[in-house]
Scaffold this motif. Sequence first.
Motif, mmCIF file in Angstrom:
data_model
loop_
_atom_site.group_PDB
_atom_site.id
_atom_site.type_symbol
_atom_site.label_atom_id
_atom_site.label_comp_id
_atom_site.label_asym_id
_atom_site.label_seq_id
_atom_site.Cartn_x
_atom_site.Cartn_y
_atom_site.Cartn_z
ATOM 1 N N ASP A 492 0.836 -1.187 0.000
ATOM 2 C CA ASP A 492 0.000 0.000 0.000
ATOM 3 C C ASP A 492 0.883 1.253 0.000
ATOM 4 O O ASP A 492 1.677 1.460 0.929
ATOM 5 C CB ASP A 492 -0.903 -0.012 1.236
ATOM 6 C CG ASP A 492 -1.835 1.194 1.273
ATOM 7 O OD1 ASP A 492 -1.875 1.939 0.280
ATOM 8 O OD2 ASP A 492 -2.520 1.370 2.298
ATOM 9 N N ARG A 493 0.777 2.053 -1.050
ATOM 10 C CA ARG A 493 1.578 3.271 -1.154
ATOM 11 C C ARG A 493 0.695 4.518 -1.045
ATOM 12 O O ARG A 493 1.069 5.585 -1.517
ATOM 13 C CB ARG A 493 2.309 3.296 -2.508
ATOM 14 C CG ARG A 493 3.263 2.143 -2.712
ATOM 15 C CD ARG A 493 4.460 2.232 -1.758
ATOM 16 N NE ARG A 493 5.442 1.180 -2.033
ATOM 17 C CZ ARG A 493 6.546 1.008 -1.343
ATOM 18 N NH1 ARG A 493 6.798 1.822 -0.313
ATOM 19 N NH2 ARG A 493 7.376 0.038 -1.644
ATOM 20 N N SER A 494 -0.484 4.395 -0.459
ATOM 21 C CA SER A 494 -1.404 5.517 -0.410
ATOM 22 C C SER A 494 -0.842 6.693 0.378
ATOM 23 O O SER A 494 -1.082 7.857 0.041
ATOM 24 C CB SER A 494 -2.744 5.083 0.186
ATOM 25 O OG SER A 494 -2.553 4.523 1.478
ATOM 26 N N ALA A 495 -0.073 6.405 1.437
ATOM 27 C CA ALA A 495 0.503 7.500 2.233
ATOM 28 C C ALA A 495 1.470 8.322 1.388
ATOM 29 O O ALA A 495 1.492 9.558 1.459
ATOM 30 C CB ALA A 495 1.214 6.942 3.463
ATOM 31 N N PHE A 496 2.267 7.654 0.550
ATOM 32 C CA PHE A 496 3.198 8.354 -0.325
ATOM 33 C C PHE A 496 2.445 9.210 -1.331
ATOM 34 O O PHE A 496 2.812 10.363 -1.594
ATOM 35 C CB PHE A 496 4.088 7.352 -1.060
ATOM 36 C CG PHE A 496 4.960 7.983 -2.115
ATOM 37 C CD1 PHE A 496 6.130 8.650 -1.770
ATOM 38 C CD2 PHE A 496 4.595 7.924 -3.454
ATOM 39 C CE1 PHE A 496 6.919 9.233 -2.757
ATOM 40 C CE2 PHE A 496 5.390 8.507 -4.427
ATOM 41 C CZ PHE A 496 6.553 9.163 -4.081
ATOM 42 N N ARG A 497 1.352 8.666 -1.896
ATOM 43 C CA ARG A 497 0.577 9.418 -2.874
ATOM 44 C C ARG A 497 -0.029 10.671 -2.250
ATOM 45 O O ARG A 497 -0.061 11.731 -2.862
ATOM 46 C CB ARG A 497 -0.527 8.534 -3.479
ATOM 47 C CG ARG A 497 -0.024 7.552 -4.533
ATOM 48 C CD ARG A 497 -1.167 7.074 -5.418
ATOM 49 N NE ARG A 497 -2.187 6.402 -4.627
ATOM 50 C CZ ARG A 497 -2.179 5.095 -4.363
ATOM 51 N NH1 ARG A 497 -1.183 4.347 -4.835
ATOM 52 N NH2 ARG A 497 -3.118 4.546 -3.657
ATOM 53 N N ARG A 498 -0.524 10.523 -1.018
ATOM 54 C CA ARG A 498 -1.103 11.692 -0.356
ATOM 55 C C ARG A 498 -0.046 12.763 -0.119
ATOM 56 O O ARG A 498 -0.279 13.956 -0.321
ATOM 57 C CB ARG A 498 -1.754 11.281 0.970
ATOM 58 C CG ARG A 498 -3.069 10.538 0.810
ATOM 59 C CD ARG A 498 -3.798 10.465 2.134
ATOM 60 N NE ARG A 498 -3.047 9.709 3.135
ATOM 61 C CZ ARG A 498 -3.171 8.389 3.322
ATOM 62 N NH1 ARG A 498 -4.010 7.691 2.569
ATOM 63 N NH2 ARG A 498 -2.476 7.770 4.255
ATOM 64 N N LYS A 499 1.162 12.337 0.311
ATOM 65 C CA LYS A 499 2.240 13.286 0.576
ATOM 66 C C LYS A 499 2.672 13.969 -0.713
ATOM 67 O O LYS A 499 2.847 15.198 -0.774
ATOM 68 C CB LYS A 499 3.418 12.556 1.216
ATOM 69 C CG LYS A 499 4.612 13.469 1.529
ATOM 70 C CD LYS A 499 5.729 12.681 2.174
ATOM 71 C CE LYS A 499 6.942 13.570 2.459
ATOM 72 N NZ LYS A 499 8.051 12.804 3.077
ATOM 73 N N TYR A 500 2.810 13.190 -1.790
ATOM 74 C CA TYR A 500 3.217 13.754 -3.070
ATOM 75 C C TYR A 500 2.140 14.688 -3.620
ATOM 76 O O TYR A 500 2.434 15.765 -4.141
ATOM 77 C CB TYR A 500 3.496 12.632 -4.070
ATOM 78 C CG TYR A 500 3.924 13.122 -5.433
ATOM 79 C CD1 TYR A 500 5.207 13.630 -5.641
ATOM 80 C CD2 TYR A 500 3.041 13.096 -6.502
ATOM 81 C CE1 TYR A 500 5.595 14.087 -6.894
ATOM 82 C CE2 TYR A 500 3.420 13.549 -7.757
ATOM 83 C CZ TYR A 500 4.705 14.050 -7.945
ATOM 84 O OH TYR A 500 5.079 14.507 -9.177
ATOM 85 N N GLY A 501 0.877 14.281 -3.479
ATOM 86 C CA GLY A 501 -0.215 15.118 -3.949
ATOM 87 C C GLY A 501 -0.262 16.444 -3.235
ATOM 88 O O GLY A 501 -0.533 17.490 -3.833
ATOM 89 N N ALA A 502 0.000 16.430 -1.930
ATOM 90 C CA ALA A 502 0.011 17.679 -1.158
ATOM 91 C C ALA A 502 1.117 18.607 -1.655
ATOM 92 O O ALA A 502 0.939 19.825 -1.749
ATOM 93 C CB ALA A 502 0.190 17.374 0.323
#
Length: 519
Positions: A492-502
């Motif tokens: 699960d890489r959702s945390a990375f995606r959220r950080k990158y999206g921010a």
Amino acid sequence: MDDQPLDFTRDAAGETALSGDDGHSATAAGCHGGVELSRAAARAAGNDEVMDRLERDYPKGPHDQPQSMCPAFGSLRVGLRMRRVGTILSGSACCVYGLTFTSHFYGAKRSVGYVPFSSETLVTGKLYEDIVEAVHQMADPGKYDAVIVTNLCVPTASGVPLKMLPKQIDGVRIIGIDVPGFGVPTHAEAKDVLSGAMLAYARQEAEAGPVQMPRAGLKDKPTVTLVGEMFPADPVVIGNMLEPMGLAVGPTIPVREWRDLYAALDCAAVAAIHPFYTATFREFTAAGRPIVGSAPIGLDGTDAWLSAIGQRCDLPQTRIDQTRNAMRAAITAGLAANRINGRITLSGYEGSELLVGRLLVELGADLRYVGTACPKTPYNAEDAEWLKAKGVIVRFRASLEQDLAAFAEFKPDLAIGTTPVVQKAKEAGTPALYFTNLISARPLMGPAGPGSLPPVINAAIANKHRFDAMNAFFEGVGTGDAAGIWEDVPQDRSAFRRKYGARVNQSRNAVENGDSVGC
């Protein structure tokens, strides 16, 4: 034109005709840049008048505007469906490719002109000169009655002045319109941008002197012009309802030929079947033509609409009541023979969502929510109040998030909506139907309406067991990034995606505010 009927005369060539009795960086703007940046760029480039008109005619919702396809798709399709009308697009190559691809996918069978640009031609004004040259090359009176030139986002944001184009070349009318994604909320309303511009031109022609008569000739009764794209049988059904009242159906706007615009103006009343044609209604008002909202939909809607049309056309009350009574009997029988049993949520972007909602309620459906991407206007206010009185939640300028929230809250037996709503519902194992192709593209008006919707809706609701079977079969194969069959399930890489999206959002905001951003 005032409020007087148009007179038909014969011109010098012997052809029957219709006459009136009075005579920032531009390349950073657009759908890929910030919306506010694009609006500001358009005003800075001298397009205040265009932006003021678009903001007045097509007010946005609290969330700016609904999620929709490029609005220019709507105006492009209107032009491509018209006989002897040529089309030229001015915009980014990727936008033009997407628009023409989609239009031909939907059945367009003619070429679309394109005026490309570069940073140099955009900045120096050479793009406008290129457009003028293209218009002169295309304006062949042997092929065209009119040529439509459409500015997409970047030319509008850059102030390319289509209003300076010649009004006609060798008898070919030149219509220039701006349809930027940052100014027109939906593709449905873009149909009004073009229809209103053509109607304004045609009204001026009719006031100035003789014009062509309709290809099918003149009706021997006062006519009612219909505004809004409908299933082809609906104008026929409406015509059958009006005939006993001594009225006939006129052209439907958007029209299929230029000369139909004159016949549309030469009407006794205008039926605002789709309520968002603000520019179009403005031209009818200027011509002195009364406008009637809602539509002959279901029992209550048909009764109220026939009464309003009859009164606006100054018909005797006895004649109006005879037709109303006949339709009440026919529609009551249709509603009794066709019922819908199930909870439904409904959303779409065509403009007829509230009309379909009324019919569903009278058919017995437990309708909880109606969302439309179109705005509230005087011509759908009655439909909204009727639905609210029946306990239905109505959302104008509805966002995808609102439509999905209604689906989650009400847990319907059937979701009728746009593609992403249908996708979400089917993922949840709920039957769903695409509003545009499967619901609005059916005969809905008058006695035909009650028989057209129940078969497809009841069949869809009855398919619930198939969704349950599919969910059971595919259970355990994963969802999202983990969908499919894996030797090692992806992490699960959702945390990375959220950080990158921010970080991306932070950078975009800084750029739009003129700040520098470090890595």
